[in-house]
Scaffold this motif. Sequence first.
Motif, PDB file in Angstrom:
ATOM      1  N   GLU A  36     -11.434  40.851 -27.950  1.00 58.17           N
ATOM      2  CA  GLU A  36     -12.027  40.861 -26.624  1.00 58.17           C
ATOM      3  C   GLU A  36     -12.046  39.446 -26.069  1.00 58.17           C
ATOM      4  O   GLU A  36     -12.397  38.494 -26.776  1.00 58.17           O
ATOM      5  CB  GLU A  36     -13.443  41.425 -26.677  1.00 58.17           C
ATOM      6  N   LEU A  37     -11.658  39.312 -24.814  1.00 55.58           N
ATOM      7  CA  LEU A  37     -11.773  38.053 -24.096  1.00 55.58           C
ATOM      8  C   LEU A  37     -12.990  38.122 -23.190  1.00 55.58           C
ATOM      9  O   LEU A  37     -13.122  39.053 -22.389  1.00 55.58           O
ATOM     10  CB  LEU A  37     -10.520  37.788 -23.257  1.00 55.58           C
ATOM     11  N   LEU A  38     -13.861  37.130 -23.313  1.00 51.29           N
ATOM     12  CA  LEU A  38     -15.095  37.091 -22.549  1.00 51.29           C
ATOM     13  C   LEU A  38     -15.149  35.796 -21.752  1.00 51.29           C
ATOM     14  O   LEU A  38     -14.970  34.706 -22.306  1.00 51.29           O
ATOM     15  CB  LEU A  38     -16.307  37.169 -23.484  1.00 51.29           C
ATOM     16  N   ARG A  39     -15.410  35.898 -20.476  1.00 54.40           N
ATOM     17  CA  ARG A  39     -15.554  34.712 -19.640  1.00 54.40           C
ATOM     18  C   ARG A  39     -16.953  34.110 -19.831  1.00 54.40           C
ATOM     19  O   ARG A  39     -17.942  34.839 -19.911  1.00 54.40           O
ATOM     20  CB  ARG A  39     -15.355  35.078 -18.170  1.00 54.40           C
ATOM     21  N   ASP A  40     -17.023  32.784 -19.905  1.00 59.56           N
ATOM     22  CA  ASP A  40     -18.298  32.078 -19.981  1.00 59.56           C
ATOM     23  C   ASP A  40     -18.846  31.939 -18.562  1.00 59.56           C
ATOM     24  O   ASP A  40     -18.267  31.236 -17.726  1.00 59.56           O
ATOM     25  CB  ASP A  40     -18.094  30.698 -20.620  1.00 59.56           C
ATOM     26  N   ASP A  54     -14.221  42.454 -33.279  1.00 52.36           N
ATOM     27  CA  ASP A  54     -15.223  43.292 -33.943  1.00 52.36           C
ATOM     28  C   ASP A  54     -16.634  42.731 -33.733  1.00 52.36           C
ATOM     29  O   ASP A  54     -17.483  42.791 -34.630  1.00 52.36           O
ATOM     30  CB  ASP A  54     -14.922  43.417 -35.441  1.00 52.36           C
ATOM     31  N   GLY A  55     -16.862  42.171 -32.549  1.00 52.97           N
ATOM     32  CA  GLY A  55     -18.168  41.619 -32.238  1.00 52.97           C
ATOM     33  C   GLY A  55     -18.437  40.251 -32.810  1.00 52.97           C
ATOM     34  O   GLY A  55     -19.518  39.691 -32.619  1.00 52.97           O
ATOM     35  N   VAL A  56     -17.458  39.681 -33.531  1.00 56.56           N
ATOM     36  CA  VAL A  56     -17.626  38.376 -34.163  1.00 56.56           C
ATOM     37  C   VAL A  56     -16.886  37.316 -33.346  1.00 56.56           C
ATOM     38  O   VAL A  56     -15.666  37.409 -33.175  1.00 56.56           O
ATOM     39  CB  VAL A  56     -17.080  38.385 -35.610  1.00 56.56           C
ATOM     40  N   PRO A  57     -17.572  36.299 -32.819  1.00 53.35           N
ATOM     41  CA  PRO A  57     -16.871  35.242 -32.074  1.00 53.35           C
ATOM     42  C   PRO A  57     -15.869  34.517 -32.957  1.00 53.35           C
ATOM     43  O   PRO A  57     -16.193  34.089 -34.063  1.00 53.35           O
ATOM     44  CB  PRO A  57     -18.013  34.304 -31.654  1.00 53.35           C
ATOM     45  N   GLN A  58     -14.636  34.389 -32.478  1.00 51.22           N
ATOM     46  CA  GLN A  58     -13.572  33.750 -33.241  1.00 51.22           C
ATOM     47  C   GLN A  58     -13.240  32.354 -32.704  1.00 51.22           C
ATOM     48  O   GLN A  58     -13.001  31.438 -33.480  1.00 51.22           O
ATOM     49  CB  GLN A  58     -12.307  34.622 -33.206  1.00 51.22           C
ATOM     50  N   SER A  59     -13.171  32.218 -31.391  1.00 49.49           N
ATOM     51  CA  SER A  59     -12.782  30.943 -30.782  1.00 49.49           C
ATOM     52  C   SER A  59     -13.432  30.818 -29.413  1.00 49.49           C
ATOM     53  O   SER A  59     -13.684  31.820 -28.736  1.00 49.49           O
ATOM     54  CB  SER A  59     -11.256  30.846 -30.598  1.00 49.49           C
ATOM     55  N   PHE A  72     -18.778  25.713 -30.293  1.00 50.84           N
ATOM     56  CA  PHE A  72     -19.290  26.112 -31.598  1.00 50.84           C
ATOM     57  C   PHE A  72     -19.725  24.872 -32.387  1.00 50.84           C
ATOM     58  O   PHE A  72     -19.009  23.872 -32.432  1.00 50.84           O
ATOM     59  CB  PHE A  72     -18.231  26.863 -32.402  1.00 50.84           C
ATOM     60  N   GLU A  73     -20.862  24.969 -33.062  1.00 49.95           N
ATOM     61  CA  GLU A  73     -21.375  23.838 -33.830  1.00 49.95           C
ATOM     62  C   GLU A  73     -20.402  23.407 -34.914  1.00 49.95           C
ATOM     63  O   GLU A  73     -20.175  22.210 -35.120  1.00 49.95           O
ATOM     64  CB  GLU A  73     -22.722  24.199 -34.461  1.00 49.95           C
ATOM     65  N   GLY A  82      -6.318  31.748 -33.935  1.00 49.36           N
ATOM     66  CA  GLY A  82      -7.299  32.078 -32.909  1.00 49.36           C
ATOM     67  C   GLY A  82      -6.811  31.603 -31.552  1.00 49.36           C
ATOM     68  O   GLY A  82      -5.637  31.751 -31.203  1.00 49.36           O
ATOM     69  N   ALA A  83      -7.691  30.988 -30.794  1.00 53.76           N
ATOM     70  CA  ALA A  83      -7.324  30.459 -29.479  1.00 53.76           C
ATOM     71  C   ALA A  83      -6.876  29.004 -29.541  1.00 53.76           C
ATOM     72  O   ALA A  83      -6.677  28.372 -28.514  1.00 53.76           O
ATOM     73  CB  ALA A  83      -8.488  30.604 -28.510  1.00 53.76           C
TER      74      ALA A  83
END
Length: 275
Positions: A13-17, A29-34, A46-47, A72-73
């Motif tokens: 999934e691509l999500l805009r900030d 799968d609901g887990v942020p990758q990049s 990401f920290e 990833g990205a």
Amino acid sequence: MPGRYPVTFGEVELLRDLDRQHGWMLSKDGVPQSYVDLEDPTYLDFEYVRLMADVIDVLPDGPLNCVHVGGGACTIPRYVAATRPGSRHIVVEPDAALVELVRSQLDLRSVPKLKVRLQGGLEAIAGIWDDSTDLLVLDAFSGAMMPVELATAEYMADLARVLRPTGTLLINLADGKGLAFARRLVATVRGTFRHVTLLADPGVMRGRRFGNLIVAASPAELPVDLLTRRAAGGLTQARCVYGEALTNFVAGAPPIRQGDAVLAPVPPPAVFGLE
């Protein structure tokens, strides 16, 4: 365009900030990758990625020959391209459809001197020349789990083979209560590399909560004093553990060897709000 996209190994999934005009999150799968900002590749959301950047920033000035296992990205390749012009990148990513998605939707073609190898981590590193790499980033996950075959002593030896004598290895791993996997992985890395340090948020480092830890390793001495100050002064106020303190952290844990019955830890559902 935001939305869900089929890739070779499932769906992302691509999500805009909504807080940053050019910021995008890649999730699976609901887990942020990049996370990438297409106009400002030096912005790191990401920290754990900021901790990786802390290590990269204290390396000697100039362009780097880089290998990234896990695409990833391509946040770190974008960062290095922006902060160290002239750097060369080989990105290892087995998911061809994901690579094409990142190319078309997240402007991967704008990153100079970047080549993608559509291979797994074991196969790809076997094909890299000896003593050819200044920076090797191992940030490969299957969902939220690190593939254990990329955490063995045998694989670390192959990573050491492709690094130059002054090269640096960065590993992103995730662990939780007790940090049993992290201790074994650090023991594995220390069996191959003379100089090793571990960086993480203090709560993660103590095993109080699930999160990411960064291993930095090199045949050459690492600038641990400078790295300690940078990590502690950042937004995460991270700890940098090395030397005797790192020996105490490992606490006699055995290295991971090929064929060992080891499972990478799975994050609790609450970590990503999946409950």
